[in-house]
Every structure is written in structure tokens, then in C-alpha cells.
Design an enzyme around this catalytic site. Structure first.
Site, PDB file in Angstrom:
ATOM      1  N   ALA A 121       0.832  -1.204   0.000  1.00 15.73           N
ATOM      2  CA  ALA A 121       0.000   0.000   0.000  1.00 15.73           C
ATOM      3  C   ALA A 121       0.866   1.254   0.000  1.00 15.73           C
ATOM      4  O   ALA A 121       0.574   2.219  -0.717  1.00 15.73           O
ATOM      5  CB  ALA A 121      -0.925  -0.015   1.216  1.00 15.73           C
ATOM      6  N   THR A 145       3.468  -7.822   2.074  1.00 14.86           N
ATOM      7  CA  THR A 145       3.047  -7.904   0.668  1.00 14.86           C
ATOM      8  C   THR A 145       4.008  -8.758  -0.152  1.00 14.86           C
ATOM      9  O   THR A 145       3.578  -9.610  -0.931  1.00 14.86           O
ATOM     10  CB  THR A 145       2.968  -6.485   0.060  1.00 14.86           C
ATOM     11  OG1 THR A 145       2.126  -5.690   0.883  1.00 14.86           O
ATOM     12  CG2 THR A 145       2.431  -6.520  -1.354  1.00 14.86           C
ATOM     13  N   GLY A 205       1.073 -14.623  -1.479  1.00 13.44           N
ATOM     14  CA  GLY A 205       0.963 -15.584  -2.571  1.00 13.44           C
ATOM     15  C   GLY A 205       0.717 -14.940  -3.922  1.00 13.44           C
ATOM     16  O   GLY A 205       0.797 -15.601  -4.949  1.00 13.44           O
ATOM     17  N   GLY A 206       0.401 -13.665  -3.927  1.00 16.06           N
ATOM     18  CA  GLY A 206       0.223 -12.975  -5.202  1.00 16.06           C
ATOM     19  C   GLY A 206      -1.129 -13.213  -5.834  1.00 16.06           C
ATOM     20  O   GLY A 206      -1.311 -13.001  -7.031  1.00 16.06           O
ATOM     21  N   ARG A 224     -12.704 -18.459   4.859  1.00 18.19           N
ATOM     22  CA  ARG A 224     -11.544 -18.851   5.662  1.00 18.19           C
ATOM     23  C   ARG A 224     -11.893 -19.102   7.123  1.00 18.19           C
ATOM     24  O   ARG A 224     -11.313 -19.983   7.763  1.00 18.19           O
ATOM     25  CB  ARG A 224     -10.481 -17.764   5.560  1.00 18.19           C
ATOM     26  CG  ARG A 224      -9.897 -17.738   4.177  1.00 18.19           C
ATOM     27  CD  ARG A 224      -8.999 -16.581   3.948  1.00 18.19           C
ATOM     28  NE  ARG A 224      -8.169 -16.842   2.786  1.00 18.19           N
ATOM     29  CZ  ARG A 224      -7.185 -16.062   2.391  1.00 18.19           C
ATOM     30  NH1 ARG A 224      -6.901 -14.967   3.056  1.00 18.19           N
ATOM     31  NH2 ARG A 224      -6.475 -16.375   1.340  1.00 18.19           N
ATOM     32  N   HIS A 282      -4.481 -12.338   9.094  1.00 21.06           N
ATOM     33  CA  HIS A 282      -4.861 -10.985   8.659  1.00 21.06           C
ATOM     34  C   HIS A 282      -5.625 -10.310   9.785  1.00 21.06           C
ATOM     35  O   HIS A 282      -6.368 -10.959  10.515  1.00 21.06           O
ATOM     36  CB  HIS A 282      -5.765 -11.090   7.420  1.00 21.06           C
ATOM     37  CG  HIS A 282      -5.970  -9.799   6.699  1.00 21.06           C
ATOM     38  ND1 HIS A 282      -5.129  -9.345   5.711  1.00 21.06           N
ATOM     39  CD2 HIS A 282      -6.923  -8.846   6.829  1.00 21.06           C
ATOM     40  CE1 HIS A 282      -5.553  -8.183   5.252  1.00 21.06           C
ATOM     41  NE2 HIS A 282      -6.646  -7.855   5.921  1.00 21.06           N
ATOM     42  N   ALA A 327      -6.920  -8.785  -0.455  1.00 18.38           N
ATOM     43  CA  ALA A 327      -6.062  -7.836   0.267  1.00 18.38           C
ATOM     44  C   ALA A 327      -5.034  -7.176  -0.650  1.00 18.38           C
ATOM     45  O   ALA A 327      -4.725  -5.994  -0.488  1.00 18.38           O
ATOM     46  CB  ALA A 327      -5.348  -8.531   1.424  1.00 18.38           C
TER      47      ALA A 327
HETATM   48  C1  LIG Z   1       2.235 -15.024   3.684  1.00 17.13           C
HETATM   49  C2  LIG Z   1       1.092 -14.170   3.225  1.00 17.13           C
HETATM   50  C3  LIG Z   1       0.427 -14.479   2.055  1.00 17.13           C
HETATM   51  C4  LIG Z   1      -0.605 -13.663   1.614  1.00 17.13           C
HETATM   52  N1  LIG Z   1      -1.169 -13.920   0.403  1.00 17.13           N
HETATM   53  C5  LIG Z   1      -2.097 -13.061  -0.082  1.00 17.13           C
HETATM   54  C6  LIG Z   1      -2.578 -13.204  -1.404  1.00 17.13           C
HETATM   55  O1  LIG Z   1      -2.113 -14.050  -2.165  1.00 17.13           O
HETATM   56  N2  LIG Z   1      -3.552 -12.356  -1.827  1.00 17.13           N
HETATM   57  C7  LIG Z   1      -4.064 -11.372  -1.032  1.00 17.13           C
HETATM   58  O2  LIG Z   1      -4.942 -10.647  -1.477  1.00 17.13           O
HETATM   59  N3  LIG Z   1      -3.573 -11.188   0.211  1.00 17.13           N
HETATM   60  C8  LIG Z   1      -2.598 -11.982   0.698  1.00 17.13           C
HETATM   61  N4  LIG Z   1      -2.079 -11.763   1.935  1.00 17.13           N
HETATM   62  C9  LIG Z   1      -2.488 -10.566   2.674  1.00 17.13           C
HETATM   63  C10 LIG Z   1      -1.779  -9.351   2.098  1.00 17.13           C
HETATM   64  O3  LIG Z   1      -0.527  -9.732   1.639  1.00 17.13           O
HETATM   65  C11 LIG Z   1      -1.613  -8.227   3.123  1.00 17.13           C
HETATM   66  O4  LIG Z   1      -2.844  -7.918   3.701  1.00 17.13           O
HETATM   67  C12 LIG Z   1      -1.085  -6.981   2.436  1.00 17.13           C
HETATM   68  O5  LIG Z   1       0.031  -7.300   1.650  1.00 17.13           O
HETATM   69  C13 LIG Z   1      -0.702  -5.908   3.445  1.00 17.13           C
HETATM   70  O6  LIG Z   1      -0.107  -4.864   2.726  1.00 17.13           O
HETATM   71  P1  LIG Z   1       0.243  -3.500   3.440  1.00 17.13           P
HETATM   72  O7  LIG Z   1       0.955  -2.669   2.456  1.00 17.13           O
HETATM   73  O8  LIG Z   1      -0.954  -2.962   4.096  1.00 17.13           O
HETATM   74  O9  LIG Z   1       1.240  -3.940   4.607  1.00 17.13           O
HETATM   75  P2  LIG Z   1       2.718  -4.513   4.455  1.00 17.13           P
HETATM   76  O10 LIG Z   1       2.962  -5.079   3.132  1.00 17.13           O
HETATM   77  O11 LIG Z   1       2.963  -5.365   5.632  1.00 17.13           O
HETATM   78  O12 LIG Z   1       3.602  -3.209   4.537  1.00 17.13           O
HETATM   79  C14 LIG Z   1       3.706  -2.458   5.716  1.00 17.13           C
HETATM   80  C15 LIG Z   1       5.108  -1.882   5.764  1.00 17.13           C
HETATM   81  O13 LIG Z   1       5.173  -0.900   6.789  1.00 17.13           O
HETATM   82  C16 LIG Z   1       6.399  -1.045   7.476  1.00 17.13           C
HETATM   83  N5  LIG Z   1       6.240  -0.471   8.811  1.00 17.13           N
HETATM   84  C17 LIG Z   1       5.494  -0.936   9.832  1.00 17.13           C
HETATM   85  N6  LIG Z   1       5.593  -0.116  10.885  1.00 17.13           N
HETATM   86  C18 LIG Z   1       6.419   0.896  10.511  1.00 17.13           C
HETATM   87  C19 LIG Z   1       6.921   2.048  11.165  1.00 17.13           C
HETATM   88  N7  LIG Z   1       6.606   2.335  12.435  1.00 17.13           N
HETATM   89  N8  LIG Z   1       7.750   2.872  10.490  1.00 17.13           N
HETATM   90  C20 LIG Z   1       8.118   2.598   9.213  1.00 17.13           C
HETATM   91  N9  LIG Z   1       7.691   1.497   8.558  1.00 17.13           N
HETATM   92  C21 LIG Z   1       6.837   0.670   9.194  1.00 17.13           C
HETATM   93  C22 LIG Z   1       6.630  -2.535   7.487  1.00 17.13           C
HETATM   94  O14 LIG Z   1       7.968  -2.851   7.743  1.00 17.13           O
HETATM   95  C23 LIG Z   1       6.157  -2.932   6.102  1.00 17.13           C
HETATM   96  O15 LIG Z   1       7.191  -2.883   5.159  1.00 17.13           O
HETATM   97  C24 LIG Z   1      -1.028 -12.553   2.390  1.00 17.13           C
HETATM   98  C25 LIG Z   1      -0.374 -12.252   3.575  1.00 17.13           C
HETATM   99  C26 LIG Z   1       0.688 -13.040   3.987  1.00 17.13           C
HETATM  100  C27 LIG Z   1       1.395 -12.661   5.255  1.00 17.13           C
END
Ligand SMILES: Cc1cc2nc3c(=O)[nH]c(=O)nc-3n(C[C@H](O)[C@H](O)[C@H](O)COP(=O)(O)OP(=O)(O)OC[C@H]3O[C@@H](n4cnc5c(N)ncnc54)[C@H](O)[C@@H]3O)c2cc1C
Length: 645
Positions: free
Chosen positions: A160, A188, A192-193, A472, A582, A626
Site C-alpha cells: 500500500a 506484501t 501468494g500474489g 476462511r 490478517h 487484500a
Molecule cells: C504469507 C502471506 C500471504 C498472503 N497472500 C495473499 C494473497 O495471495 N492475496 C491477497 O490478497 N492477500 C494476501 N495476503 C495478505 C496481504 O498480503 C496483506 O494484507 C497486504 O500485503 C498488506 O499490505 P500493506 O501494504 O498494508 O502492509 P505490508 O505489506 O505489511 O507493509 C507495511 C510496511 O510498513 C512497514 N512499517 C510498519 N511499521 C512501521 C513504522 N513504524 N515505520 C516505518 N515502517 C513501518 C513494514 O515494515 C512494512 O514494510 C497474504 C499475507 C501473507 C502474510
């Protein structure tokens, strides 16, 4: 008098120095030059040790007294999950000249493997390993204050956050991204993409089972809970009529169906305006991602818990495709964009009722970033914060004994920072468990689930206990009711048609069998023996399932998405346990990704996107929704912040 004395003194001193230099040079002339003994024998050495998935090979270069460079030459660790260890452990060894380095949690096996391999390499250099294992003190390193300014400050370099950064740049803003880990990607890049989106062109390649018409019509016959719900049902009903009138037989889909499924699948707890923004945006964002160079496969499947055949997969493994594309875009923006790694945001700066910047820590440095236009919080969920999980969980209980699939960075920092300045939190009690965790780590390694329509879940008796195409939470509750809370995912050669076919986590089925994570059988009975379950039971389970696939009987578990019979050898099974996956709750936002305060107002200068937000996925997130959430709301948040006056 004084002048004379000084001159005499100078002469005396000069005379004494001549004598002493002569004496020294005589001494060195008489004795052979002895080279001072170093810690290492200078050179480049290689070493090996075991990581999580196999051998890690490193190369270490030293001079007499220093470790100059550590390189990881070869490894089989999972991309995304091991990235932070592979980058930061070698850096820390060189920085601190020590092997007493903290392992990266979440990548402990990889960290230990690298440290052990470096140790083995250094043994060949004659190093005293005990000396290198002494405690290091980093607390006394001097710090400084780093001040910066950008139009948009993004907290979190995951999906995001990077989508927000790209979108803000596309809207002519300058951007700083703060990322607390040594590499970008967060949860992210480990995902699994699977990306759910309506995609007429690709979905038309698939036939739909005729009985699924009744399934989609059921979404038009619910009791409307509000005007948006009513409108979506009416629009869907009209689309189905048109589909039937045209005599269509391909997989039906629309953003309205996707939205109604996400709403119902989340127990009607989600905000339908946000859900509709997500499902329309998911479809549109395919083009946006492609414009950045992201490639999708043409095949469309149904990821576990997705409820419908609209799951896309990126061509590059996991979610490395979008993350690499975002980073390339950011890198090409030169001075307009900066990603600060190892920089942990700690506090939002508020002035005159408006968020105007962020305070952060980078090692011992204080970082203060002023935001001319806005701050986007994109720090991910809180699955890795035990305190928060315990505090907010209202539906499962006992979650502190479970592992998690998430990156160790998912500690809810953004939720805490936003709440501290008055943001409202929604849906915090809804935490998603998955039934497909690795029994040792709780992670996704070895998860062979690849298509809900072709997978079987069986318990330790070799019996099915749930419809594998279910939500799920239903799947996990089914597993938690089994006496040992352990299950097996079964797939056959319809999906894993050769040893090189990869699961969604970039592991080949051949590797998984070789490492013992997955067991294999040429017959159902052989598979059962290798699983340690009753061959008679497994045979009966498979025969009944195949009758349901052939349409001879109703599936006893009520599975609707039935594709191929389970009859094509070789057969594979992977042992799995429940795991925390999640966190559906988080910061409340509107459709422009503006943060809403506890008193219901828009908080000026503050935006949020991704798993840090709440209110979209309701009580249960559909599998594959997600990643689109990160893209759609990340893009909106970046644009909204960049255009803030
Ligand atoms: C193993 C796995 C498989 C998944 N597979 C799928 C899938 O195939 N399809 C799907 O739709 N969803 C999937 N999901 C869910 C989805 O991946 C996540 O909900 C989504 O990627 C979260 O994205 P995000 O950008 O919100 O958070 P993140 O990708 O976790 O990014 C948050 C970032 O913020 C940083 N951060 C945190 N706190 C701080 C701070 N205080 N200061 C600076 N940086 C900070 C972290 O280090 C991280 O890099 C999966 C999740 C996992 C764990």
C-alpha cells in the site's frame, strides 16, 4: 636572557632527538622487521551452512584486521520471507565486525544459517571465533537529527505504501517513504500474489457450471441493509438477466457480484462504499499495474476463501512483480523521491489541527520529516503484535499459542500512532486465521493449496471435515474442531503436473517432496501410508469426492466449486495447522482514503491505506482481496495526499 636560554634549550632538544632517532634506527637495523600479527589471514573465503530450505553459501573477504565484505552467494530461502536477513545480516557483520548479531525474527533459520556459514568461512582464515562472538554495544554510537521535507510522507514501504508513493509521484508530488525494515515489501512481498478482480477478457476463457447461476442469483435476493446494498443487488440482477438472455456459458462476473460476495463473506460488517471502491478499483487497477510493467498470467483460479473464479496471479513470484515495479518507478524519479530504510516512524506531528509531519528513529538518529501536503499511513496489520492480538480478539480466544504468516513488521505501529492523534478505529475485534500454516513456523512455506476447486482437506483420519471452497473462518473453525487441530491439503497432478510446478510461494513440488515438507504417492493408498493415515479411509474419502465431481451425488461437505476428479497420479499431501493471517480492523477511512477521527470528522493531512485500515473486509476477508486493497487504496491515498491543498 630568556631568548638565549630558549635558543640553548632548542639546541639541546635537537641534539637529543638526533641521538634518539639514531638509536632507534640502529635498533631496527640490527633486528629483523616483524610484521604485526593480525586477526585474519587476508583473503577471500567461502563457507556453507543450512538455512530453512537448504544450503546457504557465503563469501567473506578479510584483511589482517577487518571483515571487509560478506556476500550470500547461493541459497534456497523463500523470497520475501528471507530478504531482510540476506541483506541485513551480512551488513551487520561488516558494520560491527562481529558474529554476535541479532537474528532477524521471522527469518531466524536464514539468519542463523548465514551466521554459521560466515563462521565456517572465517575458520579457514585462522580467526579466533570466540573473539568474534563477544557482545557488541551499539547504544553508545552518537546520533544526529535528520530533517527533511516532502510534499507527501508515506509511512511503510509495503504494497500500500509503495502504491501510494507511485501515485503521489504521478500527481507531481515529492515523496519520502519511511520503512522500518532493512528492505521494502512488508507482508506484501511474502504474499501468494493472488489478486481478485473482475476481468472479462480472461474470465471468458472458462465455462461456468450451470448450477452456479442459482448461486449468483442468491446474492440478489438478500434483505437490503441500506440503499447501496439495494442498488448493488438490482444492478447484479439486471446483469444476470442479460447474461442469460445472451445464452452465455462463460464464468459470469461483475464488480457488483464481487462487492456483494465480499460484503456477505464479511458478515455484512464492512462498509459497502469502501467495498464497491475496492471491487471497481481492483478491475481498473489491472491496467494501472500493467502500465507500470507488472505482468499477470492469463489463468484465473479461485484462491482458498475467494468464493469465486476471479483470482489472478502475477508472472513474477509472490508479489515481487508489483513491488519491483513500484521501486523502479520511484528510483526513476531521482530527487523527487526517497525511500529511507531502517527508519521507524514513532509519532505523527500535529499543528493547528492538521497532520504536518512524522517523527522517526533511524538507529540512534532522530528523523523529522515535514509533509507539505499529507502523510499516508501504510504500516500493515498487527498480526505480529501479541499484545494487540490479545487485547482486540473477541471471536477466537487462545491466539497467543498460534504462529503467524505475517512479516515480523506487522506490529500495528500505524494504528497506535493514528489513535494517539484522535483517529477512529473500526472492526478491531476481527482477526483472520487460516488453516494452512506450516506446523513449525506458522508461515506459508509448504502450503500447496493452489486452487480451491481442486483441493481436498482431510484430517488425521483421512476424512474430509469441511467444504474446501468455504470462507476462511469456516475452514479454520472446521480445523479447530478436529481433535489434534492438524489437517492435510491434498492435490494431484491436475495442478502439480510435473516436479517443477510451483506453489504460490515459489517452491517447486519436487523441492517440497525432497525436503519432506510434502509427501507423495503414486496411488491413494501409498499417499495415505506416507501421510500416516488410514488407506481405507482415504480411499473412501476420495471415491465419494469423485462421485460428487461427476455429479452423481451431492458433495457431502456441500462444496460447490468442483472442477476435476482427484484421480491423476502422483498425489501430494502437506500437513497444516491454524495460523494468524490478517487483521481486518484498523484506522477508519472514507473512499478518498482520508482518515476519520473519533468524532466523525475528516482528519486534515492524514490518509491511510492497506491492512492498517479497517471497515473494508468486515468480519472475514475473502482470500485474494487484500492485495487489490493495497493497490486500490494505496493509489487513492497517494493521489488524495498529493492533491491536498
Ligand atoms: C504469507 C502471506 C500471504 C498472503 N497472500 C495473499 C494473497 O495471495 N492475496 C491477497 O490478497 N492477500 C494476501 N495476503 C495478505 C496481504 O498480503 C496483506 O494484507 C497486504 O500485503 C498488506 O499490505 P500493506 O501494504 O498494508 O502492509 P505490508 O505489506 O505489511 O507493509 C507495511 C510496511 O510498513 C512497514 N512499517 C510498519 N511499521 C512501521 C513504522 N513504524 N515505520 C516505518 N515502517 C513501518 C513494514 O515494515 C512494512 O514494510 C497474504 C499475507 C501473507 C502474510
Amino acid at each position: 636572557m630568556f631568548k638565549l636560554s630558549k635558543r640553548i634549550l632548542t639546541l639541546i632538544l635537537a641534539f637529543m632527538m638526533i641521538i634518539s632517532v639514531t638509536a632507534c634506527s640502529q635498533e631496527t637495523a640490527q633486528e629483523p622487521i616483524v610484521e604485526e600479527e593480525g586477526i585474519f589471514k587476508p583473503g577471500t573465503y567461502t563457507g556453507e551452512a543450512n538455512g530453512l530450505n537448504g544450503t546457504i553459501k557465503v563469501e567473506v573477504t578479510v584483511d589482517a584486521n577487518n571483515i571487509l565484505e560478506v556476500k550470500v552467494l547461493e541459497h534456497k530461502e523463500s523470497p520475501g520471507i528471507s530478504d531482510n536477513a540476506i541483506i541485513s545480516i551480512p551488513e551487520s557483520i561488516v558494520k560491527y565486525q562481529s558474529l554476535k548479531i541479532d537474528t532477524i525474527s521471522g527469518a531466524t533459520f536464514t539468519s542463523d544459517g548465514i551466521l554459521e556459514a560466515v563462521k565456517n568461512a572465517l575458520l579457514s582464515s585462522g580467526a579466533n571465533i570466540d573473539e568474534l562472538m563477544k557482545e557488541i554495544d551499539v547504544s553508545s554510537e552518537p546520533g544526529e537529527t535528520i530533517n527533511k521535507t516532502a510534499d507527501v510522507v508515506v509511512i511503510g514501504g509495503g504494497g500500500a505504501g509503495l502504491a501510494a508513493a507511485v501515485s503521489a509521484l504521478q500527481n507531481d508530488a515529492t515523496v519520502v517513504v519511511l520503512e522500518k525494515m532493512p528492505s521494502v515489501g512488508g507482508s506484501t512481498i511474502m504474499a501468494g500474489g493472488q489478486y481478485n478482480a473482475v476481468d472479462d477478457a480472461r474470465q471468458r476463457a472458462y465455462e461456468m457450471r450451470p448450477e452456479l447461476i442459482a448461486e449468483i442469483e442468491s446474492y440478489t435476493k438478500q434483505e437490503p441493509v441500506n440503499e447501496t446494498h439495494k442498488r448493488l443487488m438490482e444492478e447484479l440482477a439486471a446483469q444476470i438477466e442479460e447474461y442469460k438472455a445472451n445464452g452465455s456459458t462463460y464464468v459470469f462476473d461483475s464488480p457488483q457480484l464481487h462487492a456483494l460476495q465480499a460484503f456477505k463473506g464479511g458478515d455484512q460488517v464492512g462498509n459497502l462504499e469502501l467495498i464497491e471502491t475496492l471491487t471497481k478499483g481492483a478491475e481498473e487497477s489491472i491496467g494501472w499495474l500493467e502500465s507500470l510493467g507488472v505482468e499477470f498470467h492469463d489463468e484465473i483460479a479461485t484462491v482458498t476463501g475467494a468464493l469465486w473464479q476471479r483470482t489472478h496471479q502475477f508472472v513474477k513470484p509472490l508479489v515481487t512483480g508489483p513491488i519491483d515495479a513500484y521501486m523502479e518507478y520511484i528510483a526513476n524519479k531521482g530527487d523527487d523521491a526517497e525511500v529511507m530504510l531502517n527508519t521507524t516512524a514513532t509519532e505523527l506531528i500535529v499543528e493547528d489541527d492538521r497532520v504536518v509531519g512524522v517523527k522517526a528513529k533511524q538507529g540512534n538518529n532522530e528523523v523529522i520529516i515535514k509533509a507539505n501536503k499529507g502523510v499516508v499511513i501504510a504500516t500493515g496489520g498487527f498480526a505480529r503484535n501479541n499484545e494487540m492480538v490479545k487485547k482486540y480478539d473477541a471471536h477466537w480466544g487462545g491466539l497467543d499459542n498460534l504462529g503467524s504468516t505475517n512479516s515480523v513488521s506487522a506490529t500495528g505501529d500505524g494504528i497506535i500512532m493514528a489513535e494517539a492523534v484522535g483517529a477512529n478505529l473500526v472492526g478491531m475485534e476481527y482477526i483472520q486465521l487460516l488453516p494452512v500454516g506450516d506446523p513449525v513456523t506458522g508461515g506459508m512455506q509448504g502450503n500447496i493449496s493452489i486452487n480451491a476447486a481442486n483441493q481436498l482437506f482431510v484430517n488425521s483420519e483421512g476424512k474430509r471435515f469441511v467444504a474446501e471452497d468455504e470462507r476462511r473462518d469456516v475452514l479454520t473453525r472446521g480445523l479447530l474442531e478436529q481433535p489434534d487441530q492438524v489437517m492435510w491439503i491434498l492435490h494431484d497432478a491436475h495442478e502439480y503436473y510435473n516436479e517443477e510446478v510451483r506453489n504460490d510461494f515459489n517452491e517447486t513440488i519436487g523441492q517440497l517432496v525432497e525436503s519432506g515438507v510434502v509427501v507423495k504417492g503414486e496411488t491413494i493408498e501409498e499417499l495415505a501410508i506416507n501421510m500416516g493415515v488410514s488407506p481405507e479411509n482415504l480411499r473412501a474419502t476420495v471415491d465419494t469426492y469423485n462421485q460428487a465431481v461427476a455429479g452423481e451425488i451431492e458433495d457431502p461437505m456441500g462444496k460447490k466449486l468442483l472442477q476435476d476428479p482427484f484421480d491423476k497420479a502422483p498425489f501430494y499431501a502437506s500437513k497444516r495447522v491454524p495460523t494468524i493471517h490478517h487483521t481486518m480492523g484498523g484506522i477508519e477511512i472514507n473512499t478518498l482514503a482520508q482518515v476519520i477521527s473519533k468524532d466523525g470528522n475528516i482528519m486534515k493531512g492524514l490518509y491511510a491505506a492497506g491492512e492498517v485500515t479497517g471497515g473494508i473486509h468486515g468480519a472475514n476477508r475473502l482470500g485474494g482481496n487484500a492485495i487489490p486493497d493495497t493497490v486500490v487504496f494505496g493509489k487513492i491515498a497517494g493521489e488524495s495526499a498529493a492533491l491536498e491543498k
